[in-house]
Scaffold this motif. Structure first.
Motif, PDB file in Angstrom:
ATOM      1  N   SER A  14       4.426 -28.692  92.670  1.00 43.50           N
ATOM      2  CA  SER A  14       2.977 -28.385  92.621  1.00 43.50           C
ATOM      3  C   SER A  14       2.125 -29.944  92.845  1.00 43.50           C
ATOM      4  O   SER A  14       0.961 -29.929  92.986  1.00 43.50           O
ATOM      5  CB  SER A  14       2.667 -27.976  91.272  1.00 43.50           C
ATOM      6  OG  SER A  14       2.856 -28.785  90.120  1.00 43.50           O
ATOM      7  N   LEU A  44      -6.305 -28.099  90.309  1.00 44.20           N
ATOM      8  CA  LEU A  44      -5.803 -27.842  91.391  1.00 44.20           C
ATOM      9  C   LEU A  44      -4.466 -28.381  91.540  1.00 44.20           C
ATOM     10  O   LEU A  44      -4.018 -29.425  91.249  1.00 44.20           O
ATOM     11  CB  LEU A  44      -6.706 -28.501  92.554  1.00 44.20           C
ATOM     12  CG  LEU A  44      -8.124 -27.672  92.462  1.00 44.20           C
ATOM     13  CD1 LEU A  44      -9.035 -28.466  93.621  1.00 44.20           C
ATOM     14  CD2 LEU A  44      -8.413 -26.330  92.604  1.00 44.20           C
ATOM     15  N   SER A  48      -3.496 -25.331  96.794  1.00 50.93           N
ATOM     16  CA  SER A  48      -4.652 -24.472  96.672  1.00 50.93           C
ATOM     17  C   SER A  48      -5.714 -24.449  97.803  1.00 50.93           C
ATOM     18  O   SER A  48      -5.977 -25.270  98.274  1.00 50.93           O
ATOM     19  CB  SER A  48      -5.269 -25.061  95.407  1.00 50.93           C
ATOM     20  OG  SER A  48      -4.259 -24.977  94.186  1.00 50.93           O
ATOM     21  N   VAL A  50      -9.419 -23.774  98.429  1.00 49.83           N
ATOM     22  CA  VAL A  50     -10.777 -23.907  97.637  1.00 49.83           C
ATOM     23  C   VAL A  50     -11.879 -23.888  98.413  1.00 49.83           C
ATOM     24  O   VAL A  50     -11.695 -24.089  99.744  1.00 49.83           O
ATOM     25  CB  VAL A  50     -10.581 -25.398  96.786  1.00 49.83           C
ATOM     26  CG1 VAL A  50      -9.327 -25.461  96.034  1.00 49.83           C
ATOM     27  CG2 VAL A  50     -10.529 -26.548  97.815  1.00 49.83           C
ATOM     28  N   LYS A  56     -11.336 -22.594  93.206  1.00 49.16           N
ATOM     29  CA  LYS A  56     -10.378 -21.806  93.766  1.00 49.16           C
ATOM     30  C   LYS A  56     -11.169 -20.734  94.602  1.00 49.16           C
ATOM     31  O   LYS A  56     -12.010 -19.814  94.017  1.00 49.16           O
ATOM     32  CB  LYS A  56      -9.584 -21.188  92.965  1.00 49.16           C
ATOM     33  CG  LYS A  56      -8.476 -22.336  92.416  1.00 49.16           C
ATOM     34  CD  LYS A  56      -7.639 -21.837  91.515  1.00 49.16           C
ATOM     35  CE  LYS A  56      -6.888 -22.950  90.762  1.00 49.16           C
ATOM     36  NZ  LYS A  56      -5.895 -22.469  89.939  1.00 49.16           N
ATOM     37  N   GLU A  94      -0.967 -21.758  98.354  1.00 49.49           N
ATOM     38  CA  GLU A  94      -0.970 -20.938  97.069  1.00 49.49           C
ATOM     39  C   GLU A  94      -2.187 -19.720  97.476  1.00 49.49           C
ATOM     40  O   GLU A  94      -3.336 -20.037  97.129  1.00 49.49           O
ATOM     41  CB  GLU A  94      -1.571 -21.921  95.844  1.00 49.49           C
ATOM     42  CG  GLU A  94      -0.325 -22.840  95.574  1.00 49.49           C
ATOM     43  CD  GLU A  94       0.460 -22.246  95.069  1.00 49.49           C
ATOM     44  OE1 GLU A  94       0.577 -21.153  94.116  1.00 49.49           O
ATOM     45  OE2 GLU A  94       1.910 -22.860  95.075  1.00 49.49           O
TER      46      GLU A  94
END
Length: 125
Positions: A14, A44, A48, A50, A56, A94
């Motif tokens: 991550s 985040l 991610s 966004v 998000k 993600e």
């Protein structure tokens, strides 16, 4: 899903840029720093999707950026991939509850191209 080889320190990667960046042609211009007036609402992780405020994305049409560096809740800036200089790994994005095909279409509209772990060569011309 696990990515890369650094599982003992970062099992889900991550915090690892290579989770989502398959290729970049310019090490300086591959990123953009996005500043926001109010802090981002959620932490985040890399990959991610966004909005332009750092929230998000709730729908594919809301996607403005792909995060390439982790950011904490309340941060006034975050780092995203430049669509001009970066090819993304689809497996590292993600998607969450978003429809993957619609999210991918939105990312393509933003200028991103994609690769995956089974790709053996990148187009050069």
């Amino acid at each position: 899903m696990q990515f890369g080889q650094f599982q003992t320190l970062n099992g889900d990667n991550s915090h690892a840029r290579y989770k989502v960046v398959a290729y970049c042609d310019d090490a300086i211009l591959q990123d953009k720093l996005i500043r926001v007036e109010s802090g981002i609402p959620d932490s985040l992780i890399v990959g991610s999707l966004v909005t332009d405020t750092g929230a998000k994305a709730a729908a594919p049409g809301d996607i403005a950026y792909v995060v390439v560096e982790p950011a904490s809740t309340g941060s006034k800036a975050f780092i995203v991939a430049s669509p001009v200089h970066v090819i993304l790994f689809l497996a590292g994005i993600e998607f969450g509850d978003l429809d993957e095909s619609l999210a991918q279409a939105q990312l393509a509209t933003l200028g991103f191209t994609f690769s995956d772990f089974d790709t053996v060569a990148l187009r050069t011309t």
